[in-house]
Design a protein around this motif. Structure first.
Motif, PDB file in Angstrom:
ATOM      1  N   GLN A   1       0.839  -1.197   0.000  1.00  0.00           N
ATOM      2  CA  GLN A   1       0.000   0.000   0.000  1.00  0.00           C
ATOM      3  C   GLN A   1       0.873   1.245   0.000  1.00  0.00           C
ATOM      4  O   GLN A   1       1.648   1.460   0.934  1.00  0.00           O
ATOM      5  N   PRO A   2       0.780   2.085  -1.014  1.00  0.00           N
ATOM      6  CA  PRO A   2       1.700   3.214  -1.123  1.00  0.00           C
ATOM      7  C   PRO A   2       1.567   4.237  -0.008  1.00  0.00           C
ATOM      8  O   PRO A   2       2.543   4.911   0.336  1.00  0.00           O
ATOM      9  N   GLU A   3       0.384   4.341   0.596  1.00  0.00           N
ATOM     10  CA  GLU A   3       0.198   5.356   1.635  1.00  0.00           C
ATOM     11  C   GLU A   3       0.757   4.908   2.988  1.00  0.00           C
ATOM     12  O   GLU A   3       0.898   5.727   3.904  1.00  0.00           O
ATOM     13  N   ASP A   4       1.072   3.620   3.121  1.00  0.00           N
ATOM     14  CA  ASP A   4       1.552   3.112   4.410  1.00  0.00           C
ATOM     15  C   ASP A   4       2.499   1.936   4.165  1.00  0.00           C
ATOM     16  O   ASP A   4       2.206   0.796   4.516  1.00  0.00           O
ATOM     17  N   PRO A   5       3.670   2.178   3.579  1.00  0.00           N
ATOM     18  CA  PRO A   5       4.534   1.080   3.126  1.00  0.00           C
ATOM     19  C   PRO A   5       5.070   0.190   4.245  1.00  0.00           C
ATOM     20  O   PRO A   5       5.424  -0.954   3.986  1.00  0.00           O
ATOM     21  N   LEU A   6       5.130   0.689   5.480  1.00  0.00           N
ATOM     22  CA  LEU A   6       5.616  -0.127   6.587  1.00  0.00           C
ATOM     23  C   LEU A   6       4.486  -0.632   7.483  1.00  0.00           C
ATOM     24  O   LEU A   6       4.742  -1.251   8.514  1.00  0.00           O
ATOM     25  N   GLY A   7       3.236  -0.383   7.089  1.00  0.00           N
ATOM     26  CA  GLY A   7       2.101  -0.905   7.849  1.00  0.00           C
ATOM     27  C   GLY A   7       2.019  -0.397   9.271  1.00  0.00           C
ATOM     28  O   GLY A   7       1.697  -1.156  10.188  1.00  0.00           O
ATOM     29  N   ILE A   8       2.288   0.896   9.472  1.00  0.00           N
ATOM     30  CA  ILE A   8       2.379   1.430  10.840  1.00  0.00           C
ATOM     31  C   ILE A   8       1.283   2.424  11.186  1.00  0.00           C
ATOM     32  O   ILE A   8       1.201   2.857  12.343  1.00  0.00           O
ATOM     33  N   ALA A   9       0.437   2.797  10.240  1.00  0.00           N
ATOM     34  CA  ALA A   9      -0.538   3.855  10.493  1.00  0.00           C
ATOM     35  C   ALA A   9      -1.438   3.530  11.683  1.00  0.00           C
ATOM     36  O   ALA A   9      -1.634   4.369  12.583  1.00  0.00           O
ATOM     37  N   ALA A  10      -1.999   2.326  11.726  1.00  0.00           N
ATOM     38  CA  ALA A  10      -2.903   1.960  12.817  1.00  0.00           C
ATOM     39  C   ALA A  10      -2.162   1.890  14.147  1.00  0.00           C
ATOM     40  O   ALA A  10      -2.689   2.312  15.187  1.00  0.00           O
ATOM     41  N   SER A  11      -0.934   1.390  14.128  1.00  0.00           N
ATOM     42  CA  SER A  11      -0.153   1.298  15.361  1.00  0.00           C
ATOM     43  C   SER A  11       0.210   2.683  15.883  1.00  0.00           C
ATOM     44  O   SER A  11       0.207   2.927  17.098  1.00  0.00           O
ATOM     45  N   LEU A  12       0.518   3.609  14.988  1.00  0.00           N
ATOM     46  CA  LEU A  12       0.841   4.972  15.399  1.00  0.00           C
ATOM     47  C   LEU A  12      -0.366   5.650  16.038  1.00  0.00           C
ATOM     48  O   LEU A  12      -0.213   6.456  16.974  1.00  0.00           O
ATOM     49  N   ALA A  13      -1.571   5.330  15.560  1.00  0.00           N
ATOM     50  CA  ALA A  13      -2.776   5.906  16.144  1.00  0.00           C
ATOM     51  C   ALA A  13      -2.950   5.460  17.595  1.00  0.00           C
ATOM     52  O   ALA A  13      -3.399   6.235  18.447  1.00  0.00           O
ATOM     53  N   VAL A  14      -2.582   4.217  17.891  1.00  0.00           N
ATOM     54  CA  VAL A  14      -2.645   3.728  19.274  1.00  0.00           C
ATOM     55  C   VAL A  14      -1.499   4.310  20.091  1.00  0.00           C
ATOM     56  O   VAL A  14      -1.677   4.715  21.250  1.00  0.00           O
ATOM     57  N   ALA A  15      -0.317   4.382  19.497  1.00  0.00           N
ATOM     58  CA  ALA A  15       0.849   4.906  20.211  1.00  0.00           C
ATOM     59  C   ALA A  15       0.643   6.355  20.627  1.00  0.00           C
ATOM     60  O   ALA A  15       1.146   6.784  21.673  1.00  0.00           O
ATOM     61  N   ALA A  16      -0.098   7.115  19.825  1.00  0.00           N
ATOM     62  CA  ALA A  16      -0.351   8.513  20.153  1.00  0.00           C
ATOM     63  C   ALA A  16      -1.132   8.662  21.459  1.00  0.00           C
ATOM     64  O   ALA A  16      -1.104   9.716  22.090  1.00  0.00           O
ATOM     65  N   GLN A  17      -1.802   7.587  21.874  1.00  0.00           N
ATOM     66  CA  GLN A  17      -2.614   7.624  23.095  1.00  0.00           C
ATOM     67  C   GLN A  17      -2.053   6.724  24.193  1.00  0.00           C
ATOM     68  O   GLN A  17      -2.721   6.491  25.200  1.00  0.00           O
ATOM     69  N   THR A  18      -0.844   6.194  23.978  1.00  0.00           N
ATOM     70  CA  THR A  18      -0.266   5.242  24.926  1.00  0.00           C
ATOM     71  C   THR A  18       1.163   5.638  25.256  1.00  0.00           C
ATOM     72  O   THR A  18       2.090   5.343  24.485  1.00  0.00           O
ATOM     73  N   PRO A  19       1.408   6.311  26.360  1.00  0.00           N
ATOM     74  CA  PRO A  19       2.778   6.696  26.728  1.00  0.00           C
ATOM     75  C   PRO A  19       3.693   5.477  26.803  1.00  0.00           C
ATOM     76  O   PRO A  19       3.326   4.442  27.357  1.00  0.00           O
ATOM     77  N   GLY A  20       4.874   5.607  26.225  1.00  0.00           N
ATOM     78  CA  GLY A  20       5.847   4.524  26.270  1.00  0.00           C
ATOM     79  C   GLY A  20       5.731   3.518  25.152  1.00  0.00           C
ATOM     80  O   GLY A  20       6.530   2.583  25.079  1.00  0.00           O
ATOM     81  N   LEU A  21       4.749   3.692  24.253  1.00  0.00           N
ATOM     82  CA  LEU A  21       4.573   2.730  23.163  1.00  0.00           C
ATOM     83  C   LEU A  21       5.315   3.204  21.920  1.00  0.00           C
ATOM     84  O   LEU A  21       5.115   4.318  21.439  1.00  0.00           O
ATOM     85  N   HIS A  22       6.187   2.336  21.400  1.00  0.00           N
ATOM     86  CA  HIS A  22       6.928   2.594  20.174  1.00  0.00           C
ATOM     87  C   HIS A  22       6.442   1.640  19.087  1.00  0.00           C
ATOM     88  O   HIS A  22       5.741   0.661  19.370  1.00  0.00           O
ATOM     89  N   VAL A  23       6.831   1.904  17.850  1.00  0.00           N
ATOM     90  CA  VAL A  23       6.307   1.144  16.714  1.00  0.00           C
ATOM     91  C   VAL A  23       7.446   0.542  15.894  1.00  0.00           C
ATOM     92  O   VAL A  23       8.475   1.190  15.666  1.00  0.00           O
ATOM     93  N   ILE A  24       7.250  -0.700  15.461  1.00  0.00           N
ATOM     94  CA  ILE A  24       8.168  -1.410  14.580  1.00  0.00           C
ATOM     95  C   ILE A  24       7.483  -1.596  13.230  1.00  0.00           C
ATOM     96  O   ILE A  24       6.362  -2.104  13.164  1.00  0.00           O
ATOM     97  N   GLY A  25       8.136  -1.179  12.147  1.00  0.00           N
ATOM     98  CA  GLY A  25       7.567  -1.294  10.810  1.00  0.00           C
ATOM     99  C   GLY A  25       7.800  -2.666  10.204  1.00  0.00           C
ATOM    100  O   GLY A  25       8.751  -3.367  10.568  1.00  0.00           O
ATOM    101  N   VAL A  26       6.938  -3.064   9.279  1.00  0.00           N
ATOM    102  CA  VAL A  26       7.030  -4.378   8.634  1.00  0.00           C
ATOM    103  C   VAL A  26       7.649  -4.229   7.245  1.00  0.00           C
ATOM    104  O   VAL A  26       7.162  -3.467   6.405  1.00  0.00           O
ATOM    105  N   ALA A  27       8.735  -4.956   7.034  1.00  0.00           N
ATOM    106  CA  ALA A  27       9.404  -4.948   5.730  1.00  0.00           C
ATOM    107  C   ALA A  27       8.599  -5.781   4.741  1.00  0.00           C
ATOM    108  O   ALA A  27       8.312  -6.952   5.000  1.00  0.00           O
TER     109      ALA A  27
END
Length: 280
Positions: free
Chosen positions: A56-82
């Motif tokens: 998907q060109p708009e989200d090449p590492l599949g992180i958009a949904a995880s970032l939405a949760v991380a924005a509301q969760t202190p201490g949560l980081h995100v790992i992208g999918v190759a």
């Protein structure tokens, strides 16, 4: 404590399903439940693995949904999918732009689920980017949640080749290659740039973890896991992970604390992850 392997979005892998019903809820609901789980388990930092974006060109590492949760969760980081199907130079340039922004703390390869061995040429650009931006590469190894996965691609011995060819990259064997834990331990013993996380070794809900059958599984796991870590001679290369929501954070942490010798606790539950991610 640091949990290096959780999920806050369905992985979007062939025939793998959503993993757990909570991951189909809204980011707000997921964040609410996750904050409570982290607080009860004493988890200060956690790493959420993204989903396979399937090009998907708009989200090449599949992180958009995880970032939405991380924005509301202190201490949560995100790992992208190759994504090994994402090979065009212009596409990889979009990936690099994300890495340059510091949006993710690592990359994940879904070995087995996607039918590419770790040494496949389509993964090489990701290793090169990981080296350039000092990001660890997590690789699914061992058993899978999908009948369409191919286990030969998920065997931990396959990581030895890329560890040798890319010595500047830190590789993490997810799930210690379970059930091939001794094979994973050999790869860690041989290669100073290979680690393992302890996620997903026991799976169930609160009721399962309180049951007698789970205690028997934990006893069997203890013998295999401790043997593997001792064989590797590198307890400083093992990382705590729960694979939440496949296991309750507090219950899983409690079993791992009971299984592992106390001398390893500080290393595995926090210090090793701080060194891997270069966190103070």
């Amino acid at each position: 404590m640091i949990d290096v392997h959780i999920h806050v979005t369905p992985p979007n892998l062939p025939a793998a399903g959503p993993l757990a019903p909570i991951l189909c809820d809204s980011p707000e609901r997921i964040a609410t439940v996750l904050r409570r789980e982290m607080r009860h388990a004493g988890i200060r930092f956690a790493c959420a693995i993204g989903c396979w974006s399937a090009g998907q060109p708009e989200d090449p590492l599949g992180i958009a949904a995880s970032l939405a949760v991380a924005a509301q969760t202190p201490g949560l980081h995100v790992i992208g999918v190759a994504d090994p199907t994402w090979t065009d130079p212009s596409q990889l340039q979009k990936v690099e732009q994300i890495l340059a922004q510091g949006t993710v703390v690592g990359l994940k390869l879904y070995l087995g689920y996607l039918h590419y061995e770790p040494s496949h040429p389509h993964y090489r650009p990701y290793y090169e980017l990981a080296a350039r931006y000092n990001l660890p590469v997590f690789l699914h190894t061992g058993d899978t949640f999908s009948p369409k996965a191919k286990l030969k691609f998920a065997h931990p011995l396959g990581v030895d080749e890329v560890a040798v060819d890319h010595p500047e990259v830190q590789f993490v064997l997810c799930h210690v290659g379970n059930p091939w834990m001794l094979d994973a331990a050999e790869v860690i013993y041989k290669n100073l740039n290979v680690w393992a996380d302890l996620s997903g070794l026991l799976i169930g809900d609160e009721q399962d973890f309180a049951g007698e059958a789970m205690q028997e599984q934990a006893a069997e796991l203890a013998a295999r896991l401790v043997k593997a870590i001792r064989y590797s001679e590198r307890p400083n290369r093992f990382l705590y992970g729960s694979d939440w929501p496949l296991a309750p954070m507090l219950a899983y942490r409690s079993i791992l604390q009971r299984i592992l010798p106390p001398a390893w606790h500080e290393l595995i539950f926090e210090e090793n992850a701080r060194r891997l991610f270069r966190w103070r």
